[in-house]
Design a protein around this motif. Structure first.
Motif, short mmCIF file in Angstrom:
data_model
loop_
_atom_site.label_atom_id
_atom_site.label_comp_id
_atom_site.label_asym_id
_atom_site.label_seq_id
_atom_site.Cartn_x
_atom_site.Cartn_y
_atom_site.Cartn_z
N ASP A 136 4.08 -56.44 54.06
CA ASP A 136 4.38 -55.02 53.82
C ASP A 136 3.86 -54.29 55.05
O ASP A 136 2.67 -54.26 55.30
CB ASP A 136 3.61 -54.64 52.54
N GLY A 157 7.21 -44.54 51.82
CA GLY A 157 6.70 -43.47 50.96
C GLY A 157 7.81 -42.44 50.83
O GLY A 157 7.91 -41.52 51.62
N GLU A 176 8.82 -46.49 47.52
CA GLU A 176 8.14 -46.09 46.28
C GLU A 176 9.13 -45.66 45.21
O GLU A 176 8.93 -45.93 44.03
CB GLU A 176 7.16 -44.95 46.57
N ASP A 236 1.72 -49.38 43.50
CA ASP A 236 1.35 -50.63 44.16
C ASP A 236 1.21 -51.78 43.17
O ASP A 236 1.50 -52.93 43.51
CB ASP A 236 0.06 -50.44 44.98
N VAL A 289 -1.89 -51.97 56.91
CA VAL A 289 -2.12 -50.53 56.67
C VAL A 289 -3.46 -50.14 57.28
O VAL A 289 -4.40 -50.94 57.29
CB VAL A 289 -2.15 -50.23 55.15
#
Ligand code: ARG
Length: 659
Positions: free
Chosen positions: A123, A165, A339, A392, A412
């Protein structure tokens, strides 16, 4: 092209006869490693010392009996015992030459595929769209893409997913902004630009209002910190010699300074905003704007038709600008499950956790309590809203159903490390513990002023113009007429442009990768595009230089098929050092994936370029003493060029044939 594997294999045969405990065999094998002192050995086995107690014999004797049973004659030139029982291995030139032959003939550099491929989900990138993308996202994109390439190259099954996002508050912002501030004409002409203007406007108003609201709290904090200093001063007056209290005072005083600084910077922000009369007027007509933004977000989440329609209209526009960046960076993803994709699943996921008693009611919210954490993970707020964490959890469950990953990586930045620690604990608790979840965290990109790096306007255009700037700098450094004349190259503008692109974009990527990912690093465009030092330009230059040598060789009548058939002769120390480094390519890739640190790859390539340079200084290539030697050195040089090219390619960086 493996070194350690065959060597360990031979040791295994001997150790299995010597030791009854298989675990002891394994741990002994782990002690065969590259030597830290190349003048003594290429590889070293420190096996004997730790076995002293188990076998009840002096280490020297153990080492002797291991060596006497060992058959490494084809791989090693010498196997000797040093000191109290270290076994030193020197690889044989003919074995190295045979490995390089294989690398020469194989596009994959004779790197073997792993025996047991793993399924690995990565990811990465995952920006919040509608909000300007920032340098941190480039870092995640570049690091994530490099890890994906290397793992694939090693034979793993890799699935990349851009967890956009695309469902958060930032959409509330542009929805509110669109309804209140949109210039329809401008929107029709350039939707992306207008949406980003709107976003910045709403953010400026909300930021100003937030700063105003913060003021009393910050004032209070100063007050509080000052009182604390007074208290400690009184304590110290009563016990002036007490070092602990003196220390406490210093800490308390520092806290006052920090609190004052925070208050001042808040004040400065307010003052700056107040200079903008339009902003002040808008703030007056849109009081408590953040609450309204949240209300628009909530309406979207609850299926409000108007907001959903806007969301559907905005999303492709928001995608457009990030696509531009991906295209320039040449990055692709297998999936784009953002998302919003999980939105519909959240209710059922939470209900399921509740039904299984994994999530429980607490103050009206639904929470997963975890051992070893101060606070639970909230999966549904009091008002019924779901959170980033809820998505998540749903994402991990979906990936389990869809891909059953052995390993799941999240590239991230480090500010989310608490989130991931908690998330992984929750995932373990709900039964996904068989997957190795890892937060591939990275540090902040800092400006040369020592503050987090910001693109000029903090806007989306900023990131693109940053890439443009890197390309322009590369053009100045590499393609300036003076330099080109100096190195005797003539080229058309089109070729210059192409070189500047490859070098400039390479520089940005390389700088992101070359720094140990966990530390912050200073984004210094001047340093990045230099032709000397640990830069991509230096490595690209080495590649181009070798290619030019190979071209010259052909002009001189050496034919590639001729050097392909020649046998490699490794005699000079600089040749041997270069050969050993080349043969270590595969070992290095595995090492770099142990903790997912691509900087080991940049280091390797930098060392390779330097080793080539000393080889080229010390050994004549085109004017070597005889034709066989010329051919052998041309062949060695081609393997270096190929390794540089493949290595850079794994990092997403290109090469040019001359520069
Ligand atoms: N969109 C987030 C951000 O920009 C990063 C998402 C990372 N991936 C994830 N599964 N949480 O901060």
């Amino acid at each position: 092209m493996q070194i350690l594997k065959p060597i360990r294999q031979r040791f295994r045969t001997v150790l299995e006869k010597l030791l009854d405990d298989p675990a002891l065999v394994e741990s002994s094998l782990e002690r065969i490693v590259p030597s830290r002192d190349p003048s003594l050995a290429d590889y070293q086995a420190n096996i004997a010392m730790p076995l002293q107690k188990v076998l009840g014999k002096p280490p020297l004797e153990i080492a002797q009996s291991v060596v006497s049973g060992l058959d490494l004659s084809d791989i090693c030139q010498s196997v000797s015992i040093a000191g109290a029982g270290y076994i030193n291995l020197r690889l044989s030139p003919s074995w190295l030459a045979a490995q390089l032959e294989a690398a020469y003939r194989d596009e994959h550099l004779a790197v073997t595929k792993v025996d047991a491929p793993k399924t690995i989900v990565i990811d990465y990138s995952s920006p919040n769209v509608a909000k300007p993308m920032h340098v941190g996202h480039i870092r995640s994109t570049v690091i994530g893409a490099a890890i994906a390439h290397v793992l694939r190259f090693l034979g793993h099954k890799v699935i990349t997913d851009n967890h956009l996002g695309d469902w958060g508050t930032q959409f509330g912002m542009i929805i509110y902004g669109y309804k209140n501030f949109c210039d329809q004409e401008a929107y029709k002409k350039h939707p992306v630009a207008e949406l980003s203007r709107i976003y910045r406007k709403v953010q400026a108003i909300s930021g100003y209002q937030e700063s105003l609201a913060q003021t009393p709290k910050l004032e209070q904090a100063v007050e509080f910190a000052r009182k604390r200093v007074e208290q400690v001063q009184t304590k110290l007056a009563a016990a002036p010699a007490d070092k602990k209290i003196a220390k406490e005072l210093a800490t308390a005083e520092r806290q006052v300074t920090t609190a004052i600084e925070e208050l001042q910077s808040n004040h400065k922000k307010i003052e700056e905003s107040q200079q903008d009369t339009l902003l002040m007027a808008e703030s007056d007509t849109h009081p408590a704007i953040y609450e309204k933004v949240l209300a628009e977000t909530a309406a979207l989440h609850h299926g409000d038709i108007g907001n959903l329609k806007l969301w559907n209209e905005f999303l492709p526009n928001c995608r457009q600008e990030i696509d531009t960046i991906y295209r320039r960076l040449n990055v692709q993803f297998d999936h784009w499950y953002g998302e919003s994709f999980y939105h519909e699943m959240l209710g059922a996921v939470v209900e399921d956790l509740f039904a299984k008693n994994l999530a429980v009611q607490s103050d009206g919210a639904l929470c997963v309590f975890l051992d070893g954490f101060d606070s639970p993970m909230i999966v549904r707020k009091q008002d019924g809203a779901y959170l980033y964490a809820t998505t998540d959890i749903a994402t991990a469950m979906f990936r389990e159903r869809e891909f059953s990953p052995d390993i799941s990586l999240y590239v991230v930045d480090h500010r989310q490390s608490d989130h991931f620690k908690k998330l992984f604990a929750v995932l373990e608790k709900i039964g996904l513990g068989h997957t190795d979840f890892r937060h591939i965290s990275f540090g902040t990109v800092m400006g040369t002023d020592g503050k987090p790096f910001k693109t000029r306007s903090g806007s989306t255009v900023g990131l693109e113009s940053m890439l443009d700037e890197a390309v322009a700098r590369a053009m100045e450094v590499v393609c300036n007429p003076e330099r080109l004349t100096g190195v005797g190259i003539q080229m058309e503008d089109q070729e210059k442009e192409q070189i500047a692109q490859v070098v400039g974009l390479g520089a940005i990527k390389y700088a992101d990768l070359a720094h140990n990912r966990t530390s912050d690093y200073v984004f210094d465009m001047d340093k990045m595009v230099r032709l000397e030092g640990n830069t991509s330009a230096y490595i690209q230059y080495s590649y181009a230089r070798i290619r030019s040598i190979l071209r010259k060789a052909q002009e001189k009548g050496y034919d590639p098929s001729g050097w392909a058939d020649s046998s490699l002769q490794l005699t000079e120390p600089s040749e041997l050092a270069l050969a050993l480094h080349l043969v270590r390519f595969e070992e290095m890739l595995h090492q770099s994936m142990q903790e997912y640190t691509p900087n080991l790859i940049t280091e390797y390539l930098y060392d390779l370029a330097k080793l080539f340079s000393s080889f080229y200084d010390q050994c004549s290539v085109l004017s070597a003493s005889n034709a066989n030697e010329v051919s052998s050195r041309l062949k060695l040089s081609s393997v270096v060029a190929k390794t540089l090219r493949v290595g850079l390619d794994l990092l997403g960086i290109g090469v040019v044939e001359r520069m």
